[in-house]
Design a protein around this motif. Structure first.
Motif, PDB file in Angstrom:
ATOM      1  N   ILE A 139     -10.679   6.283  23.086  1.00 30.01           N
ATOM      2  CA  ILE A 139     -10.054   5.178  22.977  1.00 30.01           C
ATOM      3  C   ILE A 139     -10.503   4.482  21.612  1.00 30.01           C
ATOM      4  O   ILE A 139      -9.955   3.724  20.947  1.00 30.01           O
ATOM      5  N   ILE A 140     -11.823   4.276  21.197  1.00 28.38           N
ATOM      6  CA  ILE A 140     -12.307   3.760  20.001  1.00 28.38           C
ATOM      7  C   ILE A 140     -11.600   4.301  18.827  1.00 28.38           C
ATOM      8  O   ILE A 140     -11.451   3.539  17.961  1.00 28.38           O
ATOM      9  N   GLY A 141     -11.415   5.723  18.844  1.00 23.41           N
ATOM     10  CA  GLY A 141     -10.780   6.433  17.621  1.00 23.41           C
ATOM     11  C   GLY A 141      -9.405   5.602  17.241  1.00 23.41           C
ATOM     12  O   GLY A 141      -8.695   5.509  16.507  1.00 23.41           O
ATOM     13  N   ARG A 142      -8.858   5.664  18.555  1.00 25.96           N
ATOM     14  CA  ARG A 142      -7.394   5.204  18.777  1.00 25.96           C
ATOM     15  C   ARG A 142      -7.117   3.805  18.162  1.00 25.96           C
ATOM     16  O   ARG A 142      -6.227   3.388  17.557  1.00 25.96           O
ATOM     17  N   ILE A 143      -7.988   3.096  18.563  1.00 25.02           N
ATOM     18  CA  ILE A 143      -7.678   1.599  18.341  1.00 25.02           C
ATOM     19  C   ILE A 143      -8.284   1.394  16.913  1.00 25.02           C
ATOM     20  O   ILE A 143      -7.650   0.586  15.944  1.00 25.02           O
ATOM     21  N   VAL A 144      -9.332   2.029  16.277  1.00 23.26           N
ATOM     22  CA  VAL A 144      -9.680   1.933  14.838  1.00 23.26           C
ATOM     23  C   VAL A 144      -8.619   2.518  14.155  1.00 23.26           C
ATOM     24  O   VAL A 144      -8.206   1.774  12.997  1.00 23.26           O
ATOM     25  N   ARG A 145      -7.961   3.472  14.469  1.00 28.53           N
ATOM     26  CA  ARG A 145      -6.637   3.909  13.544  1.00 28.53           C
ATOM     27  C   ARG A 145      -5.483   2.993  13.425  1.00 28.53           C
ATOM     28  O   ARG A 145      -5.111   2.729  12.601  1.00 28.53           O
ATOM     29  N   ASP A 146      -5.221   2.376  14.811  1.00 29.63           N
ATOM     30  CA  ASP A 146      -4.045   1.436  14.617  1.00 29.63           C
ATOM     31  C   ASP A 146      -4.432   0.211  13.918  1.00 29.63           C
ATOM     32  O   ASP A 146      -3.667  -0.531  13.260  1.00 29.63           O
ATOM     33  N   SER A 147      -5.630  -0.206  14.095  1.00 29.42           N
ATOM     34  CA  SER A 147      -5.984  -1.612  13.579  1.00 29.42           C
ATOM     35  C   SER A 147      -6.078  -1.587  12.050  1.00 29.42           C
ATOM     36  O   SER A 147      -5.780  -2.121  11.248  1.00 29.42           O
ATOM     37  N   ASN A 148      -6.496  -0.178  11.608  1.00 31.57           N
ATOM     38  CA  ASN A 148      -6.622   0.001  10.170  1.00 31.57           C
ATOM     39  C   ASN A 148      -5.377   0.286   9.432  1.00 31.57           C
ATOM     40  O   ASN A 148      -5.203  -0.188   8.345  1.00 31.57           O
ATOM     41  N   ILE A 149      -4.545   1.104  10.260  1.00 29.11           N
ATOM     42  CA  ILE A 149      -3.284   1.298   9.658  1.00 29.11           C
ATOM     43  C   ILE A 149      -2.414   0.180   9.587  1.00 29.11           C
ATOM     44  O   ILE A 149      -1.574  -0.174   8.615  1.00 29.11           O
ATOM     45  N   LEU A 150      -2.417  -0.570  10.941  1.00 27.71           N
ATOM     46  CA  LEU A 150      -1.225  -1.879  10.719  1.00 27.71           C
ATOM     47  C   LEU A 150      -1.810  -2.868  10.049  1.00 27.71           C
ATOM     48  O   LEU A 150      -1.047  -3.801   9.474  1.00 27.71           O
ATOM     49  N   GLU A 151      -3.004  -3.071   9.972  1.00 26.99           N
ATOM     50  CA  GLU A 151      -3.470  -4.360   9.520  1.00 26.99           C
ATOM     51  C   GLU A 151      -4.597  -4.447   8.601  1.00 26.99           C
ATOM     52  O   GLU A 151      -4.336  -4.754   7.080  1.00 26.99           O
ATOM     53  N   PHE A 152      -5.655  -3.981   8.673  1.00 27.06           N
ATOM     54  CA  PHE A 152      -6.862  -3.991   7.866  1.00 27.06           C
ATOM     55  C   PHE A 152      -6.469  -3.336   6.376  1.00 27.06           C
ATOM     56  O   PHE A 152      -6.779  -3.958   5.268  1.00 27.06           O
ATOM     57  N   SER A 153      -6.049  -2.036   6.384  1.00 29.93           N
ATOM     58  CA  SER A 153      -5.710  -1.488   4.971  1.00 29.93           C
ATOM     59  C   SER A 153      -4.754  -2.038   4.021  1.00 29.93           C
ATOM     60  O   SER A 153      -5.199  -2.364   3.174  1.00 29.93           O
ATOM     61  N   PRO A 154      -3.576  -2.276   4.812  1.00 30.29           N
ATOM     62  CA  PRO A 154      -2.624  -2.950   3.613  1.00 30.29           C
ATOM     63  C   PRO A 154      -3.127  -4.505   3.589  1.00 30.29           C
ATOM     64  O   PRO A 154      -3.152  -4.704   2.316  1.00 30.29           O
ATOM     65  N   THR A 155      -3.404  -5.252   4.355  1.00 30.37           N
ATOM     66  CA  THR A 155      -3.719  -6.662   4.027  1.00 30.37           C
ATOM     67  C   THR A 155      -5.006  -6.859   3.586  1.00 30.37           C
ATOM     68  O   THR A 155      -5.106  -7.425   2.374  1.00 30.37           O
ATOM     69  N   VAL A 156      -6.207  -6.242   4.003  1.00 33.24           N
ATOM     70  CA  VAL A 156      -7.394  -6.497   3.254  1.00 33.24           C
ATOM     71  C   VAL A 156      -7.421  -6.132   1.856  1.00 33.24           C
ATOM     72  O   VAL A 156      -8.013  -6.653   0.981  1.00 33.24           O
ATOM     73  N   THR A 157      -6.756  -4.659   1.744  1.00 29.53           N
ATOM     74  CA  THR A 157      -6.667  -4.120   0.443  1.00 29.53           C
ATOM     75  C   THR A 157      -6.046  -4.984  -0.642  1.00 29.53           C
ATOM     76  O   THR A 157      -6.606  -5.415  -1.836  1.00 29.53           O
ATOM     77  N   CYS A 158      -5.056  -5.585  -0.047  1.00 26.81           N
ATOM     78  CA  CYS A 158      -4.193  -6.367  -1.086  1.00 26.81           C
ATOM     79  C   CYS A 158      -4.787  -7.719  -1.440  1.00 26.81           C
ATOM     80  O   CYS A 158      -4.329  -8.255  -2.364  1.00 26.81           O
ATOM     81  N   LEU A 159      -5.335  -8.398  -0.331  1.00 27.16           N
ATOM     82  CA  LEU A 159      -6.309  -9.275  -0.638  1.00 27.16           C
ATOM     83  C   LEU A 159      -7.078  -9.398  -1.741  1.00 27.16           C
ATOM     84  O   LEU A 159      -7.495 -10.166  -2.695  1.00 27.16           O
ATOM     85  N   VAL A 160      -7.974  -8.095  -1.731  1.00 30.30           N
ATOM     86  CA  VAL A 160      -9.111  -7.953  -2.450  1.00 30.30           C
ATOM     87  C   VAL A 160      -8.314  -7.681  -4.065  1.00 30.30           C
ATOM     88  O   VAL A 160      -8.721  -8.069  -5.093  1.00 30.30           O
ATOM     89  N   LEU A 161      -7.177  -6.976  -4.022  1.00 25.56           N
ATOM     90  CA  LEU A 161      -6.561  -6.785  -5.145  1.00 25.56           C
ATOM     91  C   LEU A 161      -5.635  -8.010  -6.048  1.00 25.56           C
ATOM     92  O   LEU A 161      -5.479  -8.164  -7.099  1.00 25.56           O
ATOM     93  N   ALA A 162      -5.260  -8.881  -5.136  1.00 30.51           N
ATOM     94  CA  ALA A 162      -4.835 -10.281  -5.561  1.00 30.51           C
ATOM     95  C   ALA A 162      -5.611 -10.921  -6.267  1.00 30.51           C
ATOM     96  O   ALA A 162      -5.769 -11.650  -7.268  1.00 30.51           O
ATOM     97  N   GLY A 163      -7.086 -10.730  -5.905  1.00 29.80           N
ATOM     98  CA  GLY A 163      -8.297 -11.496  -6.495  1.00 29.80           C
ATOM     99  C   GLY A 163      -8.483 -10.602  -8.094  1.00 29.80           C
ATOM    100  O   GLY A 163      -8.856 -11.002  -9.139  1.00 29.80           O
ATOM    101  N   LYS A 164      -8.689  -9.390  -7.809  1.00 30.02           N
ATOM    102  CA  LYS A 164      -8.887  -8.610  -9.062  1.00 30.02           C
ATOM    103  C   LYS A 164      -7.657  -8.206 -10.014  1.00 30.02           C
ATOM    104  O   LYS A 164      -7.963  -8.584 -11.438  1.00 30.02           O
ATOM    105  N   VAL A 165      -6.572  -7.876  -9.554  1.00 27.39           N
ATOM    106  CA  VAL A 165      -5.182  -7.434 -10.343  1.00 27.39           C
ATOM    107  C   VAL A 165      -4.553  -8.808 -10.610  1.00 27.39           C
ATOM    108  O   VAL A 165      -4.244  -9.120 -11.758  1.00 27.39           O
ATOM    109  N   GLY A 166      -4.371  -9.792  -9.622  1.00 30.32           N
ATOM    110  CA  GLY A 166      -3.872 -11.221  -9.981  1.00 30.32           C
ATOM    111  C   GLY A 166      -4.333 -11.894 -10.974  1.00 30.32           C
ATOM    112  O   GLY A 166      -3.770 -12.381 -11.951  1.00 30.32           O
ATOM    113  N   SER A 167      -5.634 -11.907 -10.951  1.00 25.30           N
ATOM    114  CA  SER A 167      -6.426 -12.842 -11.949  1.00 25.30           C
ATOM    115  C   SER A 167      -6.373 -12.243 -13.449  1.00 25.30           C
ATOM    116  O   SER A 167      -6.322 -12.736 -14.574  1.00 25.30           O
ATOM    117  N   SER A 168      -6.366 -11.110 -13.233  1.00 29.80           N
ATOM    118  CA  SER A 168      -6.342 -10.114 -14.553  1.00 29.80           C
ATOM    119  C   SER A 168      -5.122 -10.279 -15.298  1.00 29.80           C
ATOM    120  O   SER A 168      -5.044 -10.392 -16.360  1.00 29.80           O
TER     121      SER A 168
END
Length: 247
Positions: A74-103
């Motif tokens: 179940i740990i793998g299932r929760i990690v999968r869903d949390s990363n696909i639904l939230e962490f990967s798109p949102t955290v990645t884009c927040l970081v890119l907002a700082g790097k790409v946006g400021s540039s």
């Protein structure tokens, strides 16, 4: 009132991008240049963040689910869903907002205060179409690809972290990844990443284009671009989740 004024100016700015378009060959060339800058230039930081996001997710979830009543996979299932639904798109884009946006904001802002933008306009070039539209197009193409890459890398990082910490074996982690997978989760993440990509590139370009003054104002525009992009990402993250994840 300032909020509505900002929205009005932003909409007019987006409309002006499509007036007097440049030659298609010029647009394609500029788009590829920006794809290299946004996509390839962000590859390293996205890789690092994705691995550790997946690793930390596994450690936290494993710590909370230490119980004989809950199967380990179940740990793998929760990690999968949390990363696909939230962490990967949102955290990645927040970081890119700082790097790409400021540039983007600092690049256009510098051109604005050094009158390079005015020179383009005098030559009959639609500077907004020439400078901004390739950036938005490149962001819409490359940022979702970076998010897909971040998804895969975060799951790999989670599996390695689980094995090294003794929380869960890779075999059981993979079993959890395959358990009750919903393909719409990936589509949902792509919708978010496309929206976030447009927000980052368009808002940063808008603030860069509004820059007037000197070096100090360029720094202020860069800061505003990052702040407004992050606020837009957080707001639309909630909005898209509320609309598309309703049961």
């Amino acid at each position: 009132m300032k909020f509505f004024e900002f929205i009005g100016q932003y909409i007019l700015f987006l409309i002006s991008l499509f007036s007097r378009p440049e030659k298609f060959s010029v647009f394609i060339k500029q788009t590829f240049v920006q794809m290299n800058s946004i996509g390839v230039g962000s590859f390293g930081i996205v890789s690092l963040i994705s691995v550790f996001t997946g690793a930390v997710s596994t450690v936290h979830i494993g710590y909370q689910l230490v119980s004989g009543l809950v199967p380990d996979y179940i740990i793998g299932r929760i990690v999968r869903d949390s990363n696909i639904l939230e962490f990967s798109p949102t955290v990645t884009c927040l970081v890119l907002a700082g790097k790409v946006g400021s540039s983007i904001a600092s690049e256009i802002g510098t051109m604005k205060v050094t009158e390079q933008v005015d020179a383009l306009e005098i030559m009959g070039v639609n500077s907004r179409n020439y400078l901004v539209l390739p950036k938005i197009t490149a962001g819409i193409i490359t940022i979702p690809l970076l998010v897909v890459y971040a998804m895969g890398l975060s799951l790999i990082g989670g599996a390695i972290s689980g094995e090294m910490s003794g929380i869960i074996s890779i075999e059981y982690f993979v079993k959890g990844l395959r358990s009750d997978f919903i393909p719409f989760s990936v589509m949902f993440a792509m919708i978010k990443s496309l929206t976030f990509a447009f927000i980052i590139t368009s808002i940063s370009s808008f603030h860069g284009y509004k820059t007037e003054g000197g070096a100090l104002e360029v720094g202020q525009s860069s800061t505003k671009a990052v702040v407004f992009s992050c606020l837009g990402i957080i707001f639309f993250d909630y909005l898209i989740s509320s609309v598309l994840l309703q049961r």
